[in-house]
Design a protein around this motif. Sequence first.
Motif, PDB file in Angstrom:
ATOM      1  N   VAL A   1     -57.733 -16.521  -2.067  1.00 17.86           N
ATOM      2  CA  VAL A   1     -57.423 -15.601  -0.971  1.00 17.86           C
ATOM      3  C   VAL A   1     -58.458 -14.481  -0.929  1.00 17.86           C
ATOM      4  CG1 VAL A   1     -55.712 -13.951  -0.064  1.00 17.86           C
ATOM      5  CG2 VAL A   1     -54.936 -16.087  -1.107  1.00 17.86           C
ATOM      6  N   VAL A   2     -58.961 -14.192   0.265  1.00 15.79           N
ATOM      7  CA  VAL A   2     -59.838 -13.031   0.446  1.00 15.79           C
ATOM      8  C   VAL A   2     -59.230 -12.075   1.459  1.00 15.79           C
ATOM      9  CG1 VAL A   2     -62.021 -14.188  -0.113  1.00 15.79           C
ATOM     10  CG2 VAL A   2     -61.231 -14.180   2.241  1.00 15.79           C
ATOM     11  N   GLU A   3     -59.460 -10.798   1.249  1.00 16.30           N
ATOM     12  CA  GLU A   3     -59.165  -9.798   2.274  1.00 16.30           C
ATOM     13  C   GLU A   3     -60.495  -9.158   2.651  1.00 16.30           C
ATOM     14  OE1 GLU A   3     -55.845  -7.173   1.401  1.00 16.30           O
ATOM     15  OE2 GLU A   3     -54.841  -8.739   0.262  1.00 16.30           O
ATOM     16  N   HIS A   4     -60.518  -8.500   3.802  1.00 14.53           N
ATOM     17  CA  HIS A   4     -61.783  -7.958   4.304  1.00 14.53           C
ATOM     18  C   HIS A   4     -61.732  -6.462   4.547  1.00 14.53           C
ATOM     19  CE1 HIS A   4     -62.442 -12.239   5.066  1.00 14.53           C
ATOM     20  NE2 HIS A   4     -63.708 -11.940   4.942  1.00 14.53           N
ATOM     21  N   ILE A   5     -62.867  -5.833   4.314  1.00 12.79           N
ATOM     22  CA  ILE A   5     -63.027  -4.416   4.622  1.00 12.79           C
ATOM     23  C   ILE A   5     -63.538  -4.297   6.051  1.00 12.79           C
ATOM     24  CG2 ILE A   5     -64.378  -2.344   4.075  1.00 12.79           C
ATOM     25  CD1 ILE A   5     -64.372  -3.292   1.125  1.00 12.79           C
ATOM     26  N   TYR A   6     -62.897  -3.447   6.833  1.00 19.43           N
ATOM     27  CA  TYR A   6     -63.325  -3.206   8.209  1.00 19.43           C
ATOM     28  C   TYR A   6     -64.468  -2.197   8.184  1.00 19.43           C
ATOM     29  CZ  TYR A   6     -63.136  -1.463  12.984  1.00 19.43           C
ATOM     30  OH  TYR A   6     -63.463  -1.083  14.256  1.00 19.43           O
TER      31      TYR A   6
ATOM     32  N   GLY B   1     -53.610 -13.385   4.291  1.00 18.19           N
ATOM     33  CA  GLY B   1     -53.588 -12.820   2.939  1.00 18.19           C
ATOM     34  C   GLY B   1     -52.380 -13.293   2.143  1.00 18.19           C
TER      35      GLY B   1
ATOM     36  N   TRP C   1     -50.163  -7.218   8.771  1.00 13.67           N
ATOM     37  CA  TRP C   1     -48.818  -7.465   8.240  1.00 13.67           C
ATOM     38  C   TRP C   1     -47.700  -6.866   9.096  1.00 13.67           C
ATOM     39  CZ3 TRP C   1     -49.187  -7.212   2.107  1.00 13.67           C
ATOM     40  CH2 TRP C   1     -50.124  -8.170   1.686  1.00 13.67           C
TER      41      TRP C   1
ATOM     42  N   ASN D   1     -57.576   3.447   6.030  1.00 13.04           N
ATOM     43  CA  ASN D   1     -58.304   2.578   5.116  1.00 13.04           C
ATOM     44  C   ASN D   1     -57.377   1.519   4.529  1.00 13.04           C
ATOM     45  OD1 ASN D   1     -60.846   3.560   5.216  1.00 13.04           O
ATOM     46  ND2 ASN D   1     -60.875   4.412   3.149  1.00 13.04           N
ATOM     47  N   ILE D   2     -57.269   0.384   5.182  1.00 17.32           N
ATOM     48  CA  ILE D   2     -56.578  -0.751   4.577  1.00 17.32           C
ATOM     49  C   ILE D   2     -57.435  -1.977   4.885  1.00 17.32           C
ATOM     50  CG2 ILE D   2     -54.216   0.146   4.566  1.00 17.32           C
ATOM     51  CD1 ILE D   2     -53.665  -1.211   7.189  1.00 17.32           C
ATOM     52  N   THR D   3     -57.160  -3.105   4.220  1.00 17.40           N
ATOM     53  CA  THR D   3     -57.975  -4.270   4.543  1.00 17.40           C
ATOM     54  C   THR D   3     -57.544  -4.807   5.914  1.00 17.40           C
ATOM     55  OG1 THR D   3     -56.471  -5.855   3.484  1.00 17.40           O
ATOM     56  CG2 THR D   3     -58.218  -4.914   2.107  1.00 17.40           C
ATOM     57  N   ILE D   4     -58.452  -5.556   6.538  1.00 15.34           N
ATOM     58  CA  ILE D   4     -58.163  -6.118   7.872  1.00 15.34           C
ATOM     59  C   ILE D   4     -56.904  -6.984   7.777  1.00 15.34           C
ATOM     60  CG2 ILE D   4     -59.051  -7.545   9.753  1.00 15.34           C
ATOM     61  CD1 ILE D   4     -61.903  -6.816   8.870  1.00 15.34           C
ATOM     62  N   GLU D   5     -56.800  -7.786   6.718  1.00 18.01           N
ATOM     63  CA  GLU D   5     -55.638  -8.668   6.570  1.00 18.01           C
ATOM     64  C   GLU D   5     -54.341  -7.855   6.487  1.00 18.01           C
ATOM     65  OE1 GLU D   5     -58.565  -9.187   5.270  1.00 18.01           O
ATOM     66  OE2 GLU D   5     -59.072 -11.265   5.744  1.00 18.01           O
ATOM     67  N   LYS D   6     -54.339  -6.820   5.653  1.00 17.23           N
ATOM     68  CA  LYS D   6     -53.094  -6.044   5.493  1.00 17.23           C
ATOM     69  C   LYS D   6     -52.723  -5.319   6.785  1.00 17.23           C
ATOM     70  CE  LYS D   6     -52.706  -5.663   0.529  1.00 17.23           C
ATOM     71  NZ  LYS D   6     -53.926  -5.456  -0.297  1.00 17.23           N
TER      72      LYS D   6
ATOM     73  N   VAL E   1     -51.164 -19.367   4.523  1.00 17.82           N
ATOM     74  CA  VAL E   1     -52.408 -20.132   4.421  1.00 17.82           C
ATOM     75  C   VAL E   1     -52.537 -21.066   5.629  1.00 17.82           C
ATOM     76  CG1 VAL E   1     -53.679 -21.848   3.061  1.00 17.82           C
ATOM     77  CG2 VAL E   1     -52.379 -20.062   1.896  1.00 17.82           C
TER      78      VAL E   1
ATOM     79  N   PRO F   1     -59.984   0.582   0.662  1.00 17.30           N
ATOM     80  CA  PRO F   1     -61.089  -0.317   1.022  1.00 17.30           C
ATOM     81  C   PRO F   1     -61.996   0.273   2.090  1.00 17.30           C
ATOM     82  CG  PRO F   1     -59.014  -1.080   1.993  1.00 17.30           C
ATOM     83  CD  PRO F   1     -58.705   0.183   1.269  1.00 17.30           C
TER      84      PRO F   1
END
Lengths: 280, 280
Positions: free
Chosen positions: B150-155, A147, A113, A105-110, A150, B199
């Motif tokens: 900035v936005v991050e996304h939930i998968y 994230g 990384w 469970n992490i955000t797609i952006e993270k 830019v 998330p």
Amino acid sequence: MFIKIPLHISGLWYPIITNNPLTTGSIGAGINIALYLTAKLRNTEKCGILLNNEEVLKDHSRAICGKLGVNLSVDEKSPISLGYGFGLSAACLLGLSLSSLLVKNITIEKATWPAHVAEVIYNTGYGDVIAEFYGGLEIRVKPGPPGIGVVEHIYPGRKVDLIVSVLPGREDTPSMLKRIGKETYDLARKLIDELLEKPSVEEFFVKAHVFTSKIFSYDNIDKLLSPYRSKIIGYFRKKQALVLWVENEWLDEIYSYLNKYFLSFKTWIDMYGVRFENTS
Amino acid sequence: MFIKIPLHISGLWYPIITNNPLTTGSIGAGINIALYLTAKLRNTEKCGILLNNEEVLKDHSRAICGKLGVNLSVDEKSPISLGYGFGLSAACLLGLSLSSLLVKNITIEKATWPAHVAEVIYNTGYGDVIAEFYGGLEIRVKPGPPGIGVVEHIYPGRKVDLIVSVLPGREDTPSMLKRIGKETYDLARKLIDELLEKPSVEEFFVKAHVFTSKIFSYDNIDKLLSPYRSKIIGYFRKKQALVLWVENEWLDEIYSYLNKYFLSFKTWIDMYGVRFENTS
């Protein structure tokens, strides 16, 4: 479920190096094309990337699995191989890194990384991860992964018919980067500022050609393209990646001509970046 | 060419107010749904938005045309009207603002800025512009329009079957915002931090329900949903927008049931945000 990642050819870039790989990256501009690497999770007990059935980027992979605290191995397919200037290493690493979303469970952006960090640490790319993630014809205005970095995008306005070719020869990214001096990067900086002021596909191709001609030879390419020069709206190369923007009526003919010499593809701009697709 | 913009329902938010509308906005989280506003350029000599054949958001439009230094009028269609909590004002303004790309050389991201600024100035929304631009189930981690915020996304990981309904009644955004006190925003802040730590779609629905129940009444909704409560995985409302995440096998039945009471739609998460599509 598989992950689809567009290939990316950078046309303008200069590196921003900080003491943190997450704020290190490149300012620049490049084009994402509708040729994709696809990645599918294979195994959650060992770590690695199988690209077209060959194990690649072992050190990178170990670094990514370590960062994520999981073991993942992925099966990847790509129409173009590593090391030619199509941002393949970033695409491969994104495939591995984003597969962690299936188990974590992490955000797609993270989840991107670790791929960016591995690219920076091993000196294989500075802007491909964020470029491929967002797709399109992008201007990278702040370095780093999604994230943190830019990107802004150029609106193409019309169908952009592209031919990409894989030129003969090979040079790895670290040795290519070593060849670029301060003067050339100062030029890149100026061209990127100008492109941001007046962002259009035309300007991107002109400026990418100006910048890359300081780094790569165009002699053989110019000779080869001369019969079709007036039908080609713009072109540039990055390493072994040659990108041509051609008049639609001449697309097939120029493609056939180039494909006699080099592995070539008819393509266009990918506007969407990374996506997750269902196999069902 | 037309522009397609997903509708957005915010589930968690708190405003960040600065002395610059470009750095003002909201931190929060919300869901973009596969119901779209479409915008088509009508005229480059007058300024305005025709939404479902009615002129709307005149002051906003004038502010946007002024900022862009062009006169544009757009024809827009939406399955849901303004003022119900679906981020329609932002979608309308994005349609106008992004149409400037047909006549001006700016980046796609910068073309959204006048829409965000108009939303902030007229107090009609703080995070919908950036949310709709990037699509998906988003967490807004830094306020501002695309390129600044900035936005991050939930998968989502699996198909998320949604039903959205338009509840009766109406409250404009400025008066709704006035009803929310510091305590409620402190709660939002805590919930957003927790969501960023963990998330998932499940967590988003739980937290959106907890937060919005401090602002809106759920009494009638809970009563109405009680026969299907065990088939509904999560739900929340923002103003008159009710979003339900339901078990796939019960989608049609719950939809038919709700549609007897309210205008309702079966939908899912839009993963791509704004796109430009050709009519040809």
